[in-house]
Design an enzyme around this catalytic site. Structure first.
Site, PDB file in Angstrom:
ATOM      1  N   LYS A 177       0.852  -1.198   0.000  1.00 56.59           N
ATOM      2  CA  LYS A 177       0.000   0.000   0.000  1.00 56.59           C
ATOM      3  C   LYS A 177       0.878   1.235   0.000  1.00 56.59           C
ATOM      4  O   LYS A 177       1.489   1.583   1.015  1.00 56.59           O
ATOM      5  CB  LYS A 177      -0.924   0.045   1.229  1.00 56.59           C
ATOM      6  CG  LYS A 177      -2.032   1.100   1.069  1.00 56.59           C
ATOM      7  CD  LYS A 177      -2.754   1.415   2.350  1.00 56.59           C
ATOM      8  CE  LYS A 177      -2.080   2.512   3.134  1.00 56.59           C
ATOM      9  NZ  LYS A 177      -2.009   3.821   2.418  1.00 56.59           N
ATOM     10  N   GLU A 253      10.230   1.430  10.536  1.00 56.91           N
ATOM     11  CA  GLU A 253      11.215   2.517  10.490  1.00 56.91           C
ATOM     12  C   GLU A 253      10.431   3.818  10.528  1.00 56.91           C
ATOM     13  O   GLU A 253       9.675   4.121   9.617  1.00 56.91           O
ATOM     14  CB  GLU A 253      12.070   2.411   9.222  1.00 56.91           C
ATOM     15  CG  GLU A 253      13.248   3.379   9.203  1.00 56.91           C
ATOM     16  CD  GLU A 253      13.057   4.479   8.204  1.00 56.91           C
ATOM     17  OE1 GLU A 253      12.943   4.196   7.001  1.00 56.91           O
ATOM     18  OE2 GLU A 253      13.008   5.646   8.638  1.00 56.91           O
ATOM     19  N   CYS A 287      13.350  11.175   6.812  1.00 59.54           N
ATOM     20  CA  CYS A 287      13.255  10.798   8.226  1.00 59.54           C
ATOM     21  C   CYS A 287      14.578  10.972   8.958  1.00 59.54           C
ATOM     22  O   CYS A 287      14.587  11.230  10.152  1.00 59.54           O
ATOM     23  CB  CYS A 287      12.747   9.380   8.362  1.00 59.54           C
ATOM     24  SG  CYS A 287      13.612   8.180   7.332  1.00 59.54           S
ATOM     25  N   GLU A 388       9.584  16.464  15.360  1.00 61.53           N
ATOM     26  CA  GLU A 388       9.905  16.270  13.941  1.00 61.53           C
ATOM     27  C   GLU A 388       9.078  17.228  13.080  1.00 61.53           C
ATOM     28  O   GLU A 388       7.848  17.136  13.040  1.00 61.53           O
ATOM     29  CB  GLU A 388       9.630  14.822  13.524  1.00 61.53           C
ATOM     30  CG  GLU A 388      10.078  14.541  12.096  1.00 61.53           C
ATOM     31  CD  GLU A 388       9.867  13.087  11.696  1.00 61.53           C
ATOM     32  OE1 GLU A 388       8.842  12.519  12.092  1.00 61.53           O
ATOM     33  OE2 GLU A 388      10.735  12.556  10.983  1.00 61.53           O
TER      34      GLU A 388
END
Length: 485
Positions: A177, A253, A287, A388
């Site tokens: 997906k 992750e 990331c 973040e």
């Protein structure tokens, strides 16, 4: 590119619409134009895909092929990716805003490399034998079964194949997906893989949204044997909760707030351009971006002068142009989030040295462009420095000693990556050994070796993938013990 494509699911080798006929639009972040109408999967579509993958695993030829036979087909898929590299790169650029030279020369070659590397690795892998007199023990590593692979929007096809390639190479079947913001390259990849000879039902691709829709069965269906996910820490936690009742193993992750440390003995001809890449490459939508920059106090003025000057030279523009270094952010909602953090930084006492606002001039006025931004005057415990942002926003904080730098780097709930610039070899080894991070780069950034473990500590993830670590996750080790008469 103004073509409006119709994107369907790939289930059991067939291109199908959603069971309820619903669709959604995918848009070019450069100008917000519609570039695709995409099947919006419901839970029923996720269940269909899992059923197709289950049938292909339980009854189909793929798990029963030899690794050498699977290698041949996966190499053919990689050849097809190479042959369509320009087409795939342009699809990635218009769908995600990724600059064309990165898509064309970086990520599409890496897609082919993912396929070839894991196909070769699986074919050449060995197993252990433990002879003990009349008793012989040895291990087998059959495929785990059905793998759900849920990939993000910031490196769509590269990260999708980082998951699907090892899963397929070790004999599993896959339900992939892609993120709803970036469905185009996954859909085209499915067509190329089928044409290259991947059997029906081995790779299924569904489109849509989260747990209440198509993604629900991918994480909670007991017919799924492994889940691999890349995305936010919050979504990763929800996926692990959904998988827990079935005890389905998850490799995740997740997010990051990586430290980039520059000591006063660093070669600034290396540290400055690598630090620019570490935060502004990929628009900071990476990331493991080095979004907390710590600079030793004695060189802070000289470093900041060069760093800010280089940031001011960055070409922000249409990602389809080869001279562009930064394209648009993925969508308006994300641009608003980035702007919100810059506003927060000002409230927390920060000083914006450059950037700090969207770019709205000329042809960029309809897109989601944000200027490269450098902020000073904050401490490491502010929200701006701890949360973040996932955008082109750098916070620069001074430090005095090696111990202080390490303490600042590790003072974060994240632990995905670290970046270090120094010419002191002993210091580099000391820092790497004590750094809470899945990867530590010394005097470089974003150098990857597919044999090495990749993943994060803390809320940056669970598990590792790459080389033997992917083999561990995508197979089910089995001990065989026999007595010889």
């Amino acid at each position: 590119m103004t073509e409006n494509r119709d994107i369907c699911h790939l289930i059991g080798g067939q291109s199908v619409e959603s069971a309820d006929g619903k669709t959604f639009e995918t848009r070019d972040p450069h100008d917000n134009s519609v570039i695709g109408t995409v099947a919006r999967g419901a839970a029923a579509d996720g269940e269909r895909a899992v059923a197709a993958a289950r049938k292909a695993f339980d009854e189909g030829p793929w798990p029963r092929m030899t690794p050498t036979e699977r290698r041949k087909i996966l190499h053919d898929v990689a050849d097809a990716v190479d042959a369509h590299r320009e087409e795939l790169a342009m699809l990635e650029t218009v769908d995600s805003g990724k600059i064309i030279r990165q898509a064309l020369h970086g990520e599409m070659p890496r897609v082919a490399q993912n396929l070839r590397f894991f196909a070769d690795y699986a074919a050449m892998a060995t197993d252990e034998a433990y002879p003990n007199g009349p008793v012989l023990g040895y291990s087998l590593r059959p495929p785990a079964g059905v793998v759900s692979a849920i990939s993000p929007w910031n490196a769509p096809l590269m990260l999708a194949t980082w998951k699907a390639a090892p899963a397929l190479a070790f004999g599993n079947t896959v339900v992939l997906k892609p993120a709803p913001q970036t469905p185009l390259t996954a859909a085209r990849f499915g067509q190329l893989a089928a044409a290259a000879g991947l059997p029906e039902g081995v790779l299924n691709i569904v489109h849509g949204f989260g747990a209440d829709e198509v993604a629900g069965p991918l994480t909670s269906d007991p017919r799924v044997d492994r889940i691999t996910f890349t995305g936010s820490s919050a979504t990763g936690a929800r996926i692990m909760a959904a998988a827990a009742p079935q005890l389905t193993p998850v490799s995740a992750e997740l997010g990051g707030k990586s430290a980039n440390i520059v000591f006063d003995d660093a070669d600034l001809d290396v540290a400055v351009p690598e630090s620019i890449k570490a935060i502004f490459g990929g628009n900071g939508q990476v990331c493991f971006s080095g979004s907390r920059l710590f600079v030793q106090r004695g060189i802070l003025p000289a470093f900041l002068e060069r760093f800010t000057a280089e940031a001011a030279k960055i070409v922000v523009g249409d990602p389809k142009r080869h001279e562009t270094f930064m394209g648009p952010l993925i969508e308006q909602r994300h641009l608003d989030k980035v702007q919100g953090y810059v506003d927060l930084a000002r409230k927390e006492g920060g000083t914006v040295l450059t950037g700090g606002s969207p770019v709205t001039t000329g042809e960029l006025s309809r897109g989601f462009y944000f200027a490269p931004t450098i902020i000073t005057g904050l401490t490491n415990d502010t929200r701006t420095a701890q949360e973040e942002i996932f955008g082109p926003v750098e916070t620069v904080i001074p430090f005095d000693t090696e111990e202080e730098a390490l303490h600042l780097a590790n003072s974060s709930p994240y632990g995905l990556a670290g970046i270090l610039f120094t010419t002191h070899l002993d210091r580099a080894h000391r820092m790497a050994a004590r750094w809470k991070a899945g990867t530590v780069w010394v005097n470089c950034y974003f150098e990857r070796d597919l044999r090495m473990p990749f993943g994060g500590e803390g809320i940056s993830g669970v598990g590792r993938e790459g080389g033997p670590h992917s083999r561990e996750f995508f197979t089910e080790p089995r001990a065989v013990v026999l007595r010889i008469r």
